[in-house]
Design a protein around this motif. Structure first.
Motif, PDB file in Angstrom:
ATOM      1  N   ASP A  45      23.429   4.621  14.112  1.00 47.32           N
ATOM      2  CA  ASP A  45      23.613   3.402  14.894  1.00 47.32           C
ATOM      3  C   ASP A  45      23.804   3.782  16.352  1.00 47.32           C
ATOM      4  N   GLU A  46      23.896   2.795  17.213  1.00 47.80           N
ATOM      5  CA  GLU A  46      23.990   3.052  18.645  1.00 47.80           C
ATOM      6  C   GLU A  46      25.282   3.741  19.039  1.00 47.80           C
ATOM      7  N   ALA A  47      26.330   3.649  18.205  1.00 47.53           N
ATOM      8  CA  ALA A  47      27.607   4.267  18.518  1.00 47.53           C
ATOM      9  C   ALA A  47      27.679   5.728  18.075  1.00 47.53           C
ATOM     10  N   ALA A  48      26.698   6.189  17.318  1.00 50.10           N
ATOM     11  CA  ALA A  48      26.717   7.567  16.807  1.00 50.10           C
ATOM     12  C   ALA A  48      26.688   8.555  17.962  1.00 50.10           C
ATOM     13  N   ARG A  49      27.447   9.617  17.846  1.00 50.04           N
ATOM     14  CA  ARG A  49      27.538  10.610  18.916  1.00 50.04           C
ATOM     15  C   ARG A  49      26.528  11.748  18.758  1.00 50.04           C
ATOM     16  N   SER A  50      26.042  11.964  17.552  1.00 48.38           N
ATOM     17  CA  SER A  50      25.041  13.013  17.373  1.00 48.38           C
ATOM     18  C   SER A  50      23.952  12.521  16.428  1.00 48.38           C
ATOM     19  N   ALA A  51      22.788  13.054  16.632  1.00 51.88           N
ATOM     20  CA  ALA A  51      21.624  12.632  15.848  1.00 51.88           C
ATOM     21  C   ALA A  51      21.703  13.168  14.424  1.00 51.88           C
ATOM     22  N   LEU A  52      21.282  12.331  13.473  1.00 56.73           N
ATOM     23  CA  LEU A  52      21.120  12.815  12.099  1.00 56.73           C
ATOM     24  C   LEU A  52      20.037  13.884  12.072  1.00 56.73           C
ATOM     25  N   VAL A  53      18.929  13.573  12.746  1.00 58.26           N
ATOM     26  CA  VAL A  53      17.788  14.479  12.854  1.00 58.26           C
ATOM     27  C   VAL A  53      17.295  14.432  14.297  1.00 58.26           C
ATOM     28  N   ARG A  54      16.999  15.586  14.864  1.00 52.11           N
ATOM     29  CA  ARG A  54      16.446  15.640  16.217  1.00 52.11           C
ATOM     30  C   ARG A  54      15.315  16.665  16.245  1.00 52.11           C
ATOM     31  N   PHE A  55      14.146  16.182  16.649  1.00 51.91           N
ATOM     32  CA  PHE A  55      12.992  17.057  16.865  1.00 51.91           C
ATOM     33  C   PHE A  55      12.875  17.320  18.358  1.00 51.91           C
ATOM     34  N   THR A  56      12.577  18.558  18.734  1.00 54.15           N
ATOM     35  CA  THR A  56      12.337  18.877  20.144  1.00 54.15           C
ATOM     36  C   THR A  56      11.084  19.736  20.260  1.00 54.15           C
ATOM     37  N   GLY A  57      10.451  19.656  21.415  1.00 57.96           N
ATOM     38  CA  GLY A  57       9.256  20.457  21.661  1.00 57.96           C
ATOM     39  C   GLY A  57       8.709  20.232  23.060  1.00 57.96           C
ATOM     40  N   ASP A  58       7.563  20.810  23.304  1.00 59.70           N
ATOM     41  CA  ASP A  58       6.902  20.708  24.604  1.00 59.70           C
ATOM     42  C   ASP A  58       5.997  19.485  24.648  1.00 59.70           C
ATOM     43  N   PHE A  59       5.768  18.968  25.864  1.00 62.29           N
ATOM     44  CA  PHE A  59       4.753  17.936  26.035  1.00 62.29           C
ATOM     45  C   PHE A  59       3.999  18.152  27.337  1.00 62.29           C
ATOM     46  N   GLN A  60       2.797  17.607  27.371  1.00 60.43           N
ATOM     47  CA  GLN A  60       1.966  17.618  28.572  1.00 60.43           C
ATOM     48  C   GLN A  60       1.604  16.176  28.890  1.00 60.43           C
ATOM     49  N   TRP A  61       1.605  15.848  30.184  1.00 58.79           N
ATOM     50  CA  TRP A  61       1.205  14.514  30.639  1.00 58.79           C
ATOM     51  C   TRP A  61      -0.169  14.640  31.274  1.00 58.79           C
ATOM     52  N   LEU A  62      -1.151  13.944  30.702  1.00 60.80           N
ATOM     53  CA  LEU A  62      -2.522  13.959  31.211  1.00 60.80           C
ATOM     54  C   LEU A  62      -2.760  12.631  31.921  1.00 60.80           C
ATOM     55  N   LEU A  63      -2.572  12.623  33.226  1.00 62.04           N
ATOM     56  CA  LEU A  63      -2.573  11.387  34.006  1.00 62.04           C
ATOM     57  C   LEU A  63      -3.862  10.577  33.904  1.00 62.04           C
ATOM     58  N   PRO A  64      -5.042  11.181  34.076  1.00 64.35           N
ATOM     59  CA  PRO A  64      -6.252  10.342  34.046  1.00 64.35           C
ATOM     60  C   PRO A  64      -6.420   9.543  32.746  1.00 64.35           C
ATOM     61  N   GLN A  65      -5.977  10.134  31.616  1.00 65.12           N
ATOM     62  CA  GLN A  65      -6.115   9.453  30.323  1.00 65.12           C
ATOM     63  C   GLN A  65      -4.866   8.640  29.959  1.00 65.12           C
ATOM     64  N   ARG A  66      -3.814   8.724  30.770  1.00 64.21           N
ATOM     65  CA  ARG A  66      -2.510   8.101  30.453  1.00 64.21           C
ATOM     66  C   ARG A  66      -2.041   8.594  29.084  1.00 64.21           C
ATOM     67  N   LYS A  67      -2.207   9.883  28.851  1.00 64.56           N
ATOM     68  CA  LYS A  67      -1.974  10.463  27.533  1.00 64.56           C
ATOM     69  C   LYS A  67      -0.845  11.493  27.587  1.00 64.56           C
ATOM     70  N   LEU A  68       0.093  11.359  26.643  1.00 65.46           N
ATOM     71  CA  LEU A  68       1.163  12.329  26.488  1.00 65.46           C
ATOM     72  C   LEU A  68       0.913  13.069  25.185  1.00 65.46           C
ATOM     73  N   GLU A  69       0.612  14.360  25.278  1.00 67.82           N
ATOM     74  CA  GLU A  69       0.415  15.190  24.096  1.00 67.82           C
ATOM     75  C   GLU A  69       1.688  15.998  23.865  1.00 67.82           C
TER      76      GLU A  69
END
Length: 146
Positions: A45-69
């Motif tokens: 819920d919104e009051a939770a202090r830590s995530a049950l599950v959290r995924f992290t990783g890299d991303f790239q922003w490709l502006l001409p395509q408005r694409k986030l990979e």
């Protein structure tokens, strides 16, 4: 955050239902780090202090395509147990749990990354279509985690 289901799931439901998870999900986009980092935390819920599950990783922003990979390379459970993920494993976990799309698994097999095609963003909201065909709507908020 609101996310609809993938096109495959929509077809299975004959377009009659929307797949909505009534839980709090918080995405963070760190554009200051190199490479840029994305985090997707799922909270009870919104009051939770830590995530049950959290995924992290890299991303790239490709502006001409408005694409986030992106590519998640780590998963944390309950904020304590952390595991590195081999390439493509996050897509498999997402597809198996219903939180992601089988389309992302297919993208990974083709050497491509999951993505969002952004359609609108301002200081308050953002909308995008995921690689599996689902729609995402984000609102700017302060993350539940301190």
């Amino acid at each position: 955050n609101f996310s609809s289901c993938s096109l495959d799931t929509q077809a299975k439901l004959s377009g009659n239902k929307v797949n909505y998870f009534p839980i709090t999900a918080v995405q963070e986009f760190d554009t200051q780090s190199q490479p840029m980092r994305i985090s997707n935390g799922i909270y009870l819920d919104e009051a939770a202090r830590s995530a049950l599950v959290r995924f992290t990783g890299d991303f790239q922003w490709l502006l001409p395509q408005r694409k986030l990979e992106f590519d998640f390379d780590n998963i944390a459970l309950g904020g304590r147990l952390k595991f590195d993920l081999p390439k493509g494993k996050a897509a498999e976990l997402g597809a198996a749990s219903g939180l992601g799309s089988k389309g992302n698994v297919n993208l990974e097999k083709q050497g491509k990354k999951p993505f969002f095609l952004w359609s609108y963003a301002d200081d308050s909201i953002a909308t995008a279509r995921g690689g599996g065909g689902g729609i995402a709507l984000w609102t700017r908020t302060v993350a539940p985690m301190a």
